[in-house]
Design a protein around this motif. Structure first.
Motif, PDB file in Angstrom:
ATOM      1  N   GLY A  79      18.833   2.164  -5.308  1.00  0.00           N
ATOM      2  CA  GLY A  79      18.884   3.611  -5.289  1.00  0.00           C
ATOM      3  C   GLY A  79      19.585   4.222  -6.485  1.00  0.00           C
ATOM      4  O   GLY A  79      19.425   5.403  -6.775  1.00  0.00           O
ATOM      5  N   LEU A  80      20.390   3.419  -7.195  1.00  0.00           N
ATOM      6  CA  LEU A  80      21.037   3.926  -8.401  1.00  0.00           C
ATOM      7  C   LEU A  80      20.071   3.798  -9.572  1.00  0.00           C
ATOM      8  O   LEU A  80      19.234   2.890  -9.599  1.00  0.00           O
ATOM      9  CB  LEU A  80      22.324   3.145  -8.700  1.00  0.00           C
ATOM     10  N   PRO A  81      20.174   4.675 -10.560  1.00  0.00           N
ATOM     11  CA  PRO A  81      19.245   4.624 -11.692  1.00  0.00           C
ATOM     12  C   PRO A  81      19.468   3.382 -12.560  1.00  0.00           C
ATOM     13  O   PRO A  81      20.566   2.835 -12.597  1.00  0.00           O
ATOM     14  CB  PRO A  81      19.557   5.902 -12.477  1.00  0.00           C
ATOM     15  N   ASP A 113      19.795   3.230 -15.597  1.00  0.00           N
ATOM     16  CA  ASP A 113      20.764   3.500 -16.659  1.00  0.00           C
ATOM     17  C   ASP A 113      22.156   3.835 -16.102  1.00  0.00           C
ATOM     18  O   ASP A 113      22.982   4.455 -16.770  1.00  0.00           O
ATOM     19  CB  ASP A 113      20.272   4.623 -17.567  1.00  0.00           C
ATOM     20  N   PHE A 114      22.441   3.367 -14.899  1.00  0.00           N
ATOM     21  CA  PHE A 114      23.727   3.645 -14.247  1.00  0.00           C
ATOM     22  C   PHE A 114      24.905   3.210 -15.106  1.00  0.00           C
ATOM     23  O   PHE A 114      25.891   3.941 -15.239  1.00  0.00           O
ATOM     24  CB  PHE A 114      23.774   2.960 -12.869  1.00  0.00           C
ATOM     25  N   VAL A 115      24.835   2.026 -15.700  1.00  0.00           N
ATOM     26  CA  VAL A 115      25.938   1.534 -16.528  1.00  0.00           C
ATOM     27  C   VAL A 115      26.170   2.468 -17.713  1.00  0.00           C
ATOM     28  O   VAL A 115      27.311   2.811 -18.034  1.00  0.00           O
ATOM     29  CB  VAL A 115      25.673   0.088 -17.013  1.00  0.00           C
ATOM     30  N   ALA A 116      25.105   2.913 -18.352  1.00  0.00           N
ATOM     31  CA  ALA A 116      25.234   3.836 -19.485  1.00  0.00           C
ATOM     32  C   ALA A 116      25.872   5.149 -19.037  1.00  0.00           C
ATOM     33  O   ALA A 116      26.694   5.727 -19.766  1.00  0.00           O
ATOM     34  CB  ALA A 116      23.873   4.092 -20.118  1.00  0.00           C
ATOM     35  N   LYS A 117      25.533   5.610 -17.846  1.00  0.00           N
ATOM     36  CA  LYS A 117      26.114   6.857 -17.337  1.00  0.00           C
ATOM     37  C   LYS A 117      27.602   6.693 -17.046  1.00  0.00           C
ATOM     38  O   LYS A 117      28.401   7.584 -17.346  1.00  0.00           O
ATOM     39  CB  LYS A 117      25.357   7.324 -16.087  1.00  0.00           C
ATOM     40  N   VAL A 118      27.977   5.569 -16.478  1.00  0.00           N
ATOM     41  CA  VAL A 118      29.399   5.303 -16.231  1.00  0.00           C
ATOM     42  C   VAL A 118      30.133   5.223 -17.570  1.00  0.00           C
ATOM     43  O   VAL A 118      31.202   5.815 -17.747  1.00  0.00           O
ATOM     44  CB  VAL A 118      29.604   4.014 -15.405  1.00  0.00           C
ATOM     45  N   HIS A 119      29.552   4.510 -18.520  1.00  0.00           N
ATOM     46  CA  HIS A 119      30.170   4.376 -19.844  1.00  0.00           C
ATOM     47  C   HIS A 119      30.360   5.750 -20.486  1.00  0.00           C
ATOM     48  O   HIS A 119      31.428   6.053 -21.030  1.00  0.00           O
ATOM     49  CB  HIS A 119      29.328   3.467 -20.740  1.00  0.00           C
ATOM     50  N   ALA A 120      29.344   6.592 -20.429  1.00  0.00           N
ATOM     51  CA  ALA A 120      29.435   7.934 -21.019  1.00  0.00           C
ATOM     52  C   ALA A 120      30.543   8.753 -20.364  1.00  0.00           C
ATOM     53  O   ALA A 120      31.186   9.575 -21.021  1.00  0.00           O
ATOM     54  CB  ALA A 120      28.093   8.656 -20.890  1.00  0.00           C
ATOM     55  N   ALA A 121      30.785   8.530 -19.079  1.00  0.00           N
ATOM     56  CA  ALA A 121      31.814   9.279 -18.367  1.00  0.00           C
ATOM     57  C   ALA A 121      33.228   8.786 -18.681  1.00  0.00           C
ATOM     58  O   ALA A 121      34.167   9.583 -18.733  1.00  0.00           O
ATOM     59  CB  ALA A 121      31.564   9.201 -16.857  1.00  0.00           C
ATOM     60  N   VAL A 122      33.398   7.478 -18.882  1.00  0.00           N
ATOM     61  CA  VAL A 122      34.752   6.938 -19.049  1.00  0.00           C
ATOM     62  C   VAL A 122      35.162   6.701 -20.497  1.00  0.00           C
ATOM     63  O   VAL A 122      36.347   6.756 -20.819  1.00  0.00           O
ATOM     64  CB  VAL A 122      34.956   5.652 -18.219  1.00  0.00           C
ATOM     65  N   ALA A 123      34.231   6.437 -21.386  1.00  0.00           N
ATOM     66  CA  ALA A 123      34.562   6.106 -22.777  1.00  0.00           C
ATOM     67  C   ALA A 123      35.341   7.218 -23.489  1.00  0.00           C
ATOM     68  O   ALA A 123      36.302   6.916 -24.211  1.00  0.00           O
ATOM     69  CB  ALA A 123      33.305   5.735 -23.556  1.00  0.00           C
ATOM     70  N   PRO A 124      34.984   8.493 -23.324  1.00  0.00           N
ATOM     71  CA  PRO A 124      35.737   9.545 -24.011  1.00  0.00           C
ATOM     72  C   PRO A 124      37.215   9.607 -23.595  1.00  0.00           C
ATOM     73  O   PRO A 124      38.041  10.155 -24.316  1.00  0.00           O
ATOM     74  CB  PRO A 124      35.019  10.838 -23.609  1.00  0.00           C
ATOM     75  N   LYS A 125      37.541   9.044 -22.451  1.00  0.00           N
ATOM     76  CA  LYS A 125      38.924   9.039 -21.971  1.00  0.00           C
ATOM     77  C   LYS A 125      39.672   7.791 -22.427  1.00  0.00           C
ATOM     78  O   LYS A 125      40.823   7.583 -22.037  1.00  0.00           O
ATOM     79  CB  LYS A 125      38.930   9.133 -20.445  1.00  0.00           C
ATOM     80  N   GLY A 126      38.996   6.942 -23.226  1.00  0.00           N
ATOM     81  CA  GLY A 126      39.629   5.725 -23.724  1.00  0.00           C
ATOM     82  C   GLY A 126      39.555   4.555 -22.770  1.00  0.00           C
ATOM     83  O   GLY A 126      40.172   3.513 -23.002  1.00  0.00           O
ATOM     84  N   THR A 127      38.827   4.702 -21.691  1.00  0.00           N
ATOM     85  CA  THR A 127      38.673   3.622 -20.722  1.00  0.00           C
ATOM     86  C   THR A 127      37.669   2.614 -21.255  1.00  0.00           C
ATOM     87  O   THR A 127      36.603   2.968 -21.734  1.00  0.00           O
ATOM     88  CB  THR A 127      38.200   4.177 -19.362  1.00  0.00           C
ATOM     89  N   ARG A 128      38.031   1.353 -21.187  1.00  0.00           N
ATOM     90  CA  ARG A 128      37.147   0.282 -21.665  1.00  0.00           C
ATOM     91  C   ARG A 128      36.410  -0.310 -20.470  1.00  0.00           C
ATOM     92  O   ARG A 128      37.013  -0.613 -19.450  1.00  0.00           O
ATOM     93  CB  ARG A 128      37.959  -0.786 -22.393  1.00  0.00           C
ATOM     94  N   LEU A 129      35.104  -0.480 -20.626  1.00  0.00           N
ATOM     95  CA  LEU A 129      34.255  -0.927 -19.536  1.00  0.00           C
ATOM     96  C   LEU A 129      33.881  -2.401 -19.711  1.00  0.00           C
ATOM     97  O   LEU A 129      33.416  -2.812 -20.775  1.00  0.00           O
ATOM     98  CB  LEU A 129      32.991  -0.057 -19.511  1.00  0.00           C
ATOM     99  N   GLY A 165      19.156  -8.045 -13.967  1.00  0.00           N
ATOM    100  CA  GLY A 165      17.864  -7.422 -13.697  1.00  0.00           C
ATOM    101  C   GLY A 165      17.518  -6.274 -14.615  1.00  0.00           C
ATOM    102  O   GLY A 165      17.820  -6.285 -15.805  1.00  0.00           O
ATOM    103  N   LYS A 166      16.866  -5.260 -14.029  1.00  0.00           N
ATOM    104  CA  LYS A 166      16.387  -4.117 -14.814  1.00  0.00           C
ATOM    105  C   LYS A 166      17.523  -3.369 -15.490  1.00  0.00           C
ATOM    106  O   LYS A 166      17.371  -2.878 -16.608  1.00  0.00           O
ATOM    107  CB  LYS A 166      15.586  -3.167 -13.922  1.00  0.00           C
TER     108      LYS A 166
END
Length: 179
Positions: A7-9, A11-27, A33-34
């Protein structure tokens, strides 16, 4: 770590990265799979990508029969901007770690394999905890390999104990494999 939930897209990982990277959080990511294929096709420069051997072979499109093959594959992913650090598993043989300035191989300590359930997740947890504690890549790779080895030597979903992982950590040695 693990599969992206249904049910998650893709590109979920990319969306999480976009949300946390600007705050300096390292993923730190271990995905399959897909979602993995999307990530490889659309790099976002994760801090760490961990990819198991089977997934590596599929992504590479050719066999990765040797540690050197895995090293070159991981090096290509770093060069493509997929992640700053790429760890490729080689199953019972061990793990390869590549960053812009470090290339290591850590052979798995000998253990009796009882169950492979949770080995990858345990690797990621131990590796990430080591980094969070400020340990370097050599120790982080050893912690990950030791944790995964302890997990496979445990029955079913029992995973492992800290004592078992620590005992195996004492047996781990990372070697420099930079050509």
């Amino acid at each position: 770590s693990g599969s992206v939930a249904p049910g998650l897209p893709v590109d979920f990982v990319a969306k999480v990265h976009a949300a946390v990277a600007p705050k300096g959080t390292r993923l730190v990511v271990d995905v399959s799979g897909k979602a993995l294929h999307h990530l490889l096709a659309h790099p976002v420069r994760l801090h760490v990508l961990r990819i198991d051997h089977e997934e590596s072979v599929t992504a590479a499109g050719n066999p990765l029969d040797t540690v050197e093959d895995s090293r070159r594959f991981a090096e290509a992913l770093v060069a493509q901007g997929v992640a700053e650090i790429v760890v490729t598993g080689r199953g019972a043989e061990g793990s390869v770690l590549v960053s812009c300035d470090t290339q290591l191989f850590n052979r798995t300590p000998p253990v009796a394999v009882r169950s492979k359930i949770g080995a990858g997740d345990t690797f990621v947890g131990a590796f990430t905890l080591s980094l969070a504690r400020g340990e370097g890549l050599v120790d982080a790779l050893c912690r990950g390999v030791a944790g995964a080895s302890a997990a496979v030597s445990s029955e079913g979903t029992a995973l492992c104990t800290q004592a078992d992982a620590d005992a195996l950590f004492a047996q781990c040695r990372s070697e420099n494999i930079r050509p």
